[in-house]
Design a protein around this motif. Structure first.
Motif, PDB file in Angstrom:
ATOM      1  N   ALA A  97       8.684  11.086  -4.914  1.00  0.00           N
ATOM      2  CA  ALA A  97       7.690  10.167  -4.340  1.00  0.00           C
ATOM      3  C   ALA A  97       6.291  10.747  -4.518  1.00  0.00           C
ATOM      4  O   ALA A  97       5.362  10.053  -4.941  1.00  0.00           O
ATOM      5  N   ARG A  98       6.151  12.031  -4.198  1.00  0.00           N
ATOM      6  CA  ARG A  98       4.806  12.635  -4.299  1.00  0.00           C
ATOM      7  C   ARG A  98       4.326  12.681  -5.750  1.00  0.00           C
ATOM      8  O   ARG A  98       3.161  12.450  -6.034  1.00  0.00           O
ATOM      9  N   GLU A  99       5.264  12.957  -6.676  1.00  0.00           N
ATOM     10  CA  GLU A  99       4.864  12.995  -8.090  1.00  0.00           C
ATOM     11  C   GLU A  99       4.404  11.613  -8.551  1.00  0.00           C
ATOM     12  O   GLU A  99       3.408  11.479  -9.262  1.00  0.00           O
ATOM     13  N   LEU A 100       5.127  10.591  -8.115  1.00  0.00           N
ATOM     14  CA  LEU A 100       4.750   9.226  -8.497  1.00  0.00           C
ATOM     15  C   LEU A 100       3.355   8.880  -7.954  1.00  0.00           C
ATOM     16  O   LEU A 100       2.529   8.295  -8.664  1.00  0.00           O
ATOM     17  N   ILE A 101       3.091   9.259  -6.706  1.00  0.00           N
ATOM     18  CA  ILE A 101       1.773   8.989  -6.106  1.00  0.00           C
ATOM     19  C   ILE A 101       0.693   9.723  -6.899  1.00  0.00           C
ATOM     20  O   ILE A 101      -0.340   9.136  -7.259  1.00  0.00           O
ATOM     21  N   GLU A 102       0.964  10.995  -7.213  1.00  0.00           N
ATOM     22  CA  GLU A 102      -0.025  11.782  -7.967  1.00  0.00           C
ATOM     23  C   GLU A 102      -0.299  11.181  -9.332  1.00  0.00           C
ATOM     24  O   GLU A 102      -1.441  11.034  -9.748  1.00  0.00           O
ATOM     25  N   LEU A 103       0.799  10.815 -10.035  1.00  0.00           N
ATOM     26  CA  LEU A 103       0.635  10.252 -11.387  1.00  0.00           C
ATOM     27  C   LEU A 103      -0.113   8.923 -11.346  1.00  0.00           C
ATOM     28  O   LEU A 103      -0.864   8.587 -12.265  1.00  0.00           O
ATOM     29  N   LYS A 159       1.453  -9.086  -3.463  1.00  0.00           N
ATOM     30  CA  LYS A 159       2.760  -9.205  -4.141  1.00  0.00           C
ATOM     31  C   LYS A 159       3.867  -8.534  -3.330  1.00  0.00           C
ATOM     32  O   LYS A 159       5.020  -8.965  -3.362  1.00  0.00           O
ATOM     33  N   VAL A 160       3.515  -7.454  -2.614  1.00  0.00           N
ATOM     34  CA  VAL A 160       4.509  -6.757  -1.782  1.00  0.00           C
ATOM     35  C   VAL A 160       4.968  -7.684  -0.650  1.00  0.00           C
ATOM     36  O   VAL A 160       6.166  -7.839  -0.391  1.00  0.00           O
ATOM     37  N   PHE A 161       4.000  -8.311   0.017  1.00  0.00           N
ATOM     38  CA  PHE A 161       4.357  -9.223   1.110  1.00  0.00           C
ATOM     39  C   PHE A 161       5.232 -10.359   0.584  1.00  0.00           C
ATOM     40  O   PHE A 161       6.210 -10.763   1.215  1.00  0.00           O
ATOM     41  N   GLU A 162       4.874 -10.874  -0.609  1.00  0.00           N
ATOM     42  CA  GLU A 162       5.615 -12.002  -1.170  1.00  0.00           C
ATOM     43  C   GLU A 162       7.042 -11.581  -1.537  1.00  0.00           C
ATOM     44  O   GLU A 162       8.005 -12.286  -1.217  1.00  0.00           O
ATOM     45  N   ALA A 163       7.166 -10.428  -2.207  1.00  0.00           N
ATOM     46  CA  ALA A 163       8.500  -9.982  -2.655  1.00  0.00           C
ATOM     47  C   ALA A 163       9.434  -9.787  -1.464  1.00  0.00           C
ATOM     48  O   ALA A 163      10.607 -10.130  -1.511  1.00  0.00           O
ATOM     49  N   LYS A 164       8.897  -9.251  -0.368  1.00  0.00           N
ATOM     50  CA  LYS A 164       9.724  -8.966   0.818  1.00  0.00           C
ATOM     51  C   LYS A 164       9.881 -10.176   1.731  1.00  0.00           C
ATOM     52  O   LYS A 164      10.627 -10.119   2.691  1.00  0.00           O
ATOM     53  N   LYS A 165       9.114 -11.244   1.462  1.00  0.00           N
ATOM     54  CA  LYS A 165       9.026 -12.397   2.369  1.00  0.00           C
ATOM     55  C   LYS A 165       8.584 -11.918   3.755  1.00  0.00           C
ATOM     56  O   LYS A 165       9.088 -12.364   4.793  1.00  0.00           O
ATOM     57  N   ARG A 166       7.654 -10.964   3.754  1.00  0.00           N
ATOM     58  CA  ARG A 166       7.216 -10.357   5.004  1.00  0.00           C
ATOM     59  C   ARG A 166       5.993 -11.081   5.532  1.00  0.00           C
ATOM     60  O   ARG A 166       5.065 -11.350   4.794  1.00  0.00           O
ATOM     61  N   PRO A 167       5.949 -11.386   6.832  1.00  0.00           N
ATOM     62  CA  PRO A 167       4.763 -12.054   7.369  1.00  0.00           C
ATOM     63  C   PRO A 167       3.541 -11.148   7.252  1.00  0.00           C
ATOM     64  O   PRO A 167       3.656  -9.933   7.411  1.00  0.00           O
ATOM     65  N   SER A 168       2.392 -11.743   6.992  1.00  0.00           N
ATOM     66  CA  SER A 168       1.212 -10.931   6.677  1.00  0.00           C
ATOM     67  C   SER A 168       0.597 -10.277   7.907  1.00  0.00           C
ATOM     68  O   SER A 168      -0.361  -9.535   7.800  1.00  0.00           O
ATOM     69  N   PHE A 169       1.168 -10.526   9.114  1.00  0.00           N
ATOM     70  CA  PHE A 169       0.606  -9.849  10.294  1.00  0.00           C
ATOM     71  C   PHE A 169       1.230  -8.475  10.512  1.00  0.00           C
ATOM     72  O   PHE A 169       0.910  -7.789  11.468  1.00  0.00           O
ATOM     73  N   ASP A 170       2.154  -8.078   9.640  1.00  0.00           N
ATOM     74  CA  ASP A 170       2.823  -6.781   9.830  1.00  0.00           C
ATOM     75  C   ASP A 170       2.247  -5.755   8.847  1.00  0.00           C
ATOM     76  O   ASP A 170       2.444  -5.867   7.649  1.00  0.00           O
ATOM     77  N   PRO A 171       1.515  -4.740   9.363  1.00  0.00           N
ATOM     78  CA  PRO A 171       0.791  -3.825   8.478  1.00  0.00           C
ATOM     79  C   PRO A 171       1.704  -2.871   7.697  1.00  0.00           C
ATOM     80  O   PRO A 171       2.835  -2.616   8.102  1.00  0.00           O
ATOM     81  N   LEU A 172       1.171  -2.346   6.590  1.00  0.00           N
ATOM     82  CA  LEU A 172       1.939  -1.450   5.714  1.00  0.00           C
ATOM     83  C   LEU A 172       1.494  -0.003   5.900  1.00  0.00           C
ATOM     84  O   LEU A 172       0.333   0.271   6.195  1.00  0.00           O
ATOM     85  N   ILE A 173       2.427   0.917   5.659  1.00  0.00           N
ATOM     86  CA  ILE A 173       2.122   2.354   5.685  1.00  0.00           C
ATOM     87  C   ILE A 173       1.583   2.764   4.320  1.00  0.00           C
ATOM     88  O   ILE A 173       2.091   2.329   3.288  1.00  0.00           O
ATOM     89  N   VAL A 174       0.558   3.626   4.317  1.00  0.00           N
ATOM     90  CA  VAL A 174       0.010   4.127   3.056  1.00  0.00           C
ATOM     91  C   VAL A 174       0.520   5.548   2.827  1.00  0.00           C
ATOM     92  O   VAL A 174       0.434   6.407   3.714  1.00  0.00           O
ATOM     93  N   HIS A 175       1.065   5.783   1.619  1.00  0.00           N
ATOM     94  CA  HIS A 175       1.651   7.077   1.268  1.00  0.00           C
ATOM     95  C   HIS A 175       0.679   7.865   0.401  1.00  0.00           C
ATOM     96  O   HIS A 175       0.104   7.326  -0.543  1.00  0.00           O
ATOM     97  N   VAL A 176       0.526   9.135   0.736  1.00  0.00           N
ATOM     98  CA  VAL A 176      -0.410   9.995   0.007  1.00  0.00           C
ATOM     99  C   VAL A 176       0.312  11.264  -0.445  1.00  0.00           C
ATOM    100  O   VAL A 176       1.360  11.623   0.089  1.00  0.00           O
ATOM    101  N   ALA A 177      -0.317  11.940  -1.444  1.00  0.00           N
ATOM    102  CA  ALA A 177       0.251  13.206  -1.920  1.00  0.00           C
ATOM    103  C   ALA A 177      -0.691  14.367  -1.651  1.00  0.00           C
ATOM    104  O   ALA A 177      -0.362  15.518  -1.924  1.00  0.00           O
TER     105      ALA A 177
END
Ligand code: TXA
Ligand code: MG
Length: 322
Positions: free
Chosen positions: A123-129, A46-64
């Motif tokens: 951002a960190r609180e959202l990730i934790e929750l 859904k993220v790729f679709e919403a952004k119209k981003r080509p699927s060969f471009d990897p995403l960053i993963v956010h952690v807390a």
């Protein structure tokens, strides 16, 4: 789809939406990200679709937490540990070997996953929750500039995403540095908030990935990233344009200003790199108007954060990397 706006006092609802596979934009200290559960392939699609981003471009993963880093990677090299100690939470993304918890769609099939712990406490609180690692590319349509406020996110993605956490504007204003520790030598893929010099002070020499255009297989290094619709020229010769064209100028400092423009943006009157980075994308956006034919931009000094600012200007410019 209706996009729900959340605030600091409704983060639990935003987290619930993420847990259920929804897409929620949220602020980080660099730019707004479009978040989704990094362990859920459908949510990531859904993220790729919403952004119209080509699927060969990897995403960053956010952690807390560092425990989550251990869960989503198979190895944390000593250099990575040192950099995490020095710069996390903060604008530095480290590419590390990924574990099976992270589906291939997140990394576009690459063996390494980009991991970052954002400094923004919301951002960190959202990730934790949410209880999940959150994949989050910048919350813009593909090839547009990254948003540094919730209003700008909504101008592009309202109705295309499930929610957004509106918590003001972003302090750094330019995306994180992306450093790969997956190869033989540490390699900087994208200059950003943590500069090369800061990284080298901690782990010694790092390579810099070749300029965009020379290595077309490197993901996320497309030259048309970060563009305005109005053509932008960087450090170009004005003489050929002055007659018929409605010219705007995007100046680094006051000293770069010229006469005869229909619009002017100065990133930092005194030439301060931190202030300039904060203002870059909003200024580009304000000049991206129908009544302007061309934007003339002047580069920042090629040092510290100026390297990241110039990298984004070069990618937006029509006279570079074509
Ligand atoms: O500051 C930031 O990094 C923001 C905020 C939201 O965290 N995020 C961001 O994400 O700028 P994005 O997707 O717009 O840019 C991430 C860049 C892309 O150029 C992507 O190709 C690269 O990092 N990247 C991500 N994962 C990678 C990987 N596994 N291998 C190589 N490059 C990767
Ligand atoms: Mg982006």
């Amino acid at each position: 789809m209706r996009t729900t706006v959340y605030y600091q006092n409704s983060l639990k609802e935003a987290a619930e939406c993420l847990r259920c596979g929804g897409t929620v934009a949220f602020p980080t200290e660099t730019v707004y990200g479009l978040g989704a559960d990094a362990t859920n392939s459908e949510a990531i699609a859904k993220v790729f679709e919403a952004k119209k981003r080509p699927s060969f471009d990897p995403l960053i993963v956010h952690v807390a937490s560092l425990e989550t880093v251990q869960e989503i990677t198979t190895e944390i090299p000593a250099a990575a540990q040192k950099l995490m100690d020095a710069f996390w939470p903060g604008p530095l993304t480290l590419i590390l070997p990924k574990s099976d918890i992270i589906p291939d769609i997140v990394t576009a099939g690459l063996p390494g996953v980009g991991v970052r712990m954002p400094a923004n406490p919301i951002a960190r609180e959202l990730i934790e929750l949410s209880g999940r690692p959150l994949a989050a590319p910048s919350a813009n349509l593909f090839t547009h500039t990254s948003p540094t406020s919730a209003q700008v996110v909504l101008s592009m993605l309202d109705g295309r995403i499930d929610g957004i956490v509106d918590e003001g504007s972003c302090a750094v204003g330019i995306e994180s540095s992306v450093l790969s520790l997956a190869g033989e030598r540490p390699t900087l893929f994208r200059p950003g908030g943590v500069t090369r010099a800061m990284i080298e002070a901690v782990i010694g020499p790092v390579d810099v990935a070749p300029p965009i255009g020379q290595d077309s297989h490197a993901p996320g290094r497309l030259s048309k990233h970060y563009a305005t619709t109005v053509p932008l020229m960087l450090n170009a010769n004005w003489e050929n344009y002055t007659e018929a064209n409605r010219i705007a100028q995007l100046c680094f400092a006051d000293t770069d200003m010229r006469e005869g423009c229909v619009a002017t943006e100065v990133l930092s009157p005194k030439g301060d790199l931190i202030e300039a980075a904060q203002n870059l994308y909003a200024a580009m956006r304000r000049l991206d108007r129908d009544d302007i034919d061309i934007i003339f931009a002047t580069a920042a000094p090629e040092e510290g954060l100026g390297i990241a600012i110039n990298d984004r200007l070069k990618r937006a410019a029509s006279n570079f990397f074509q």
